[in-house]
Motif scaffolding. Structure first.
Motif, short mmCIF file in Angstrom:
data_model
loop_
_atom_site.label_atom_id
_atom_site.label_comp_id
_atom_site.label_asym_id
_atom_site.label_seq_id
_atom_site.Cartn_x
_atom_site.Cartn_y
_atom_site.Cartn_z
N TYR A 177 -0.40 10.97 3.08
CA TYR A 177 -0.87 9.61 2.75
C TYR A 177 -2.14 9.63 1.90
CZ TYR A 177 -1.98 4.68 3.24
OH TYR A 177 -2.28 3.36 2.98
N ASP A 178 -3.23 10.16 2.45
CA ASP A 178 -4.50 10.12 1.72
C ASP A 178 -4.45 10.98 0.46
OD1 ASP A 178 -5.66 8.38 3.55
OD2 ASP A 178 -6.41 10.02 4.82
N GLU A 191 5.39 9.77 5.01
CA GLU A 191 4.06 9.19 4.92
C GLU A 191 3.60 9.10 3.46
OE1 GLU A 191 0.64 12.08 6.03
OE2 GLU A 191 2.33 12.64 7.33
N THR A 192 4.10 9.98 2.62
CA THR A 192 3.84 9.87 1.19
C THR A 192 4.38 8.55 0.67
OG1 THR A 192 3.94 12.28 0.90
CG2 THR A 192 4.33 10.93 -1.06
N ARG A 205 4.70 5.78 2.26
CA ARG A 205 3.83 4.68 2.67
C ARG A 205 2.68 4.51 1.68
NH1 ARG A 205 0.74 4.69 6.63
NH2 ARG A 205 0.76 6.91 7.24
N ALA A 206 2.16 5.64 1.20
CA ALA A 206 1.10 5.57 0.19
C ALA A 206 1.64 4.99 -1.12
CB ALA A 206 0.50 6.95 -0.04
#
Length: 285
Positions: A90-91, A126-127, A129-130
């Motif tokens: 994500y980050d 999660e990627t 979601r980013a």
């Protein structure tokens, strides 16, 4: 100076709400960083308005320099780049997108893709979601994936708030990906073909050369027209101005249903590139 295409392909394809892309663009995979600016400048000069790069190609800066040198308004050129495997998460995705924009010298992307599913790492959910956040904020106009297999697409579409606009895949006459293409049609995900000429190998097939002679076209033009008539977005790569002109000059070419079927029949499931089910290299160099 080589002439511009006599009949450039101007068709566009919608890949998301309010986002349409030229159906034929330029891919810059394996074009060295010190050469890519000149190649992209030539492509823009002969009429290309869709450029596809990736962080892993290490040539985003040259693409950005060419865009600035062209003097074209930003909204006249569609720019795609891709997230490296090693930046998934994500980050780290948010940071990587900012870095790509910095290298390109742009304030937004038209299309941003997860380069590979990299299932071993298990980070693409999660990627995504980013990616959805980047899309919501307007940093990216459309989001998509590359090299995703049917199982990856089904899982992503079950959980995504924003479905992928595109899946960019290796696709050429001897690797036609019929099952995956059918699934993408069912899910409303545009097909984008890379290595569309089979890295040149498919151009030597007797069926292709015979069709080219019959139509008064080159083998590359015949194969690119096959992609276009199937409705795919297609991004052939070349560093030659003559080939840039040749590839774009397919606007007046048409294949009959019988000719399309003869090319369809060349499918052998012949993959050239890496297997998306296992490819897990970080792509950070």
């Amino acid at each position: 100076m080589t002439a511009s295409p006599a009949a450039p392909l101007l068709d566009r394809t919608t890949v998301g709400p309010g986002v349409d892309v030229p159906q034929l663009g330029l891919g810059v995979f394996q074009i060295p960083p010190d050469q890519v600016q000149g190649v992209v400048e030539q492509a823009i000069d002969v009429g290309y308005r869709h450029i596809d790069t990736a962080a892993a190609y290490i040539n985003e800066s040259g693409v950005g320099a060419a865009l600035r040198a062209s003097g074209l308004p930003r909204d006249e050129v569609v720019v795609t780049t891709k997230l490296r495997n090693g930046d998934q998460g994500y980050d780290s995705t948010l940071r990587a997108c900012a870095d790509s924009l910095d290298r390109l010298g742009l304030d937004h992307l038209d299309l941003y893709l997860i380069h590979w599913p990299n299932p071993e790492a298990g980070l693409w959910p999660e990627t995504w979601r980013a990616f959805e956040r980047l899309h919501e904020e307007g940093t990216v106009r459309a989001i998509g994936v590359s090299n995703f297999l049917p199982e990856h697409l089904r899982e992503l579409c079950r959980t995504a708030s924003v479905p992928p606009a595109v899946n960019q895949i290796e696709l050429h006459p001897t690797h036609a990906r019929g099952d995956l293409v059918a699934l993408q049609a069912e899910l409303g995900i545009a097909v984008e073909s890379y290595s569309p000429l089979g890295q040149g190998a498919d151009l030597a097939l007797p069926e292709i050369t015979a069709l080219a002679e019959e139509l008064g076209a080159t083998p590359a033009q015949v194969v690119l027209r096959w992609h276009v008539q199937h409705g795919y977005v297609v991004i052939p790569k070349t560093t030659s101005r003559d080939r840039l002109v040749e590839n774009l000059d397919v606007g007046a070419l048409t294949l009959t249903p019988e000719q399309m079927a003869s090319i369809d029949a060349l499918d052998r499931g012949h993959r050239i590139g890496n297997d998306p089910a296992t490819f897990s290299i970080s792509q950070i160099r």
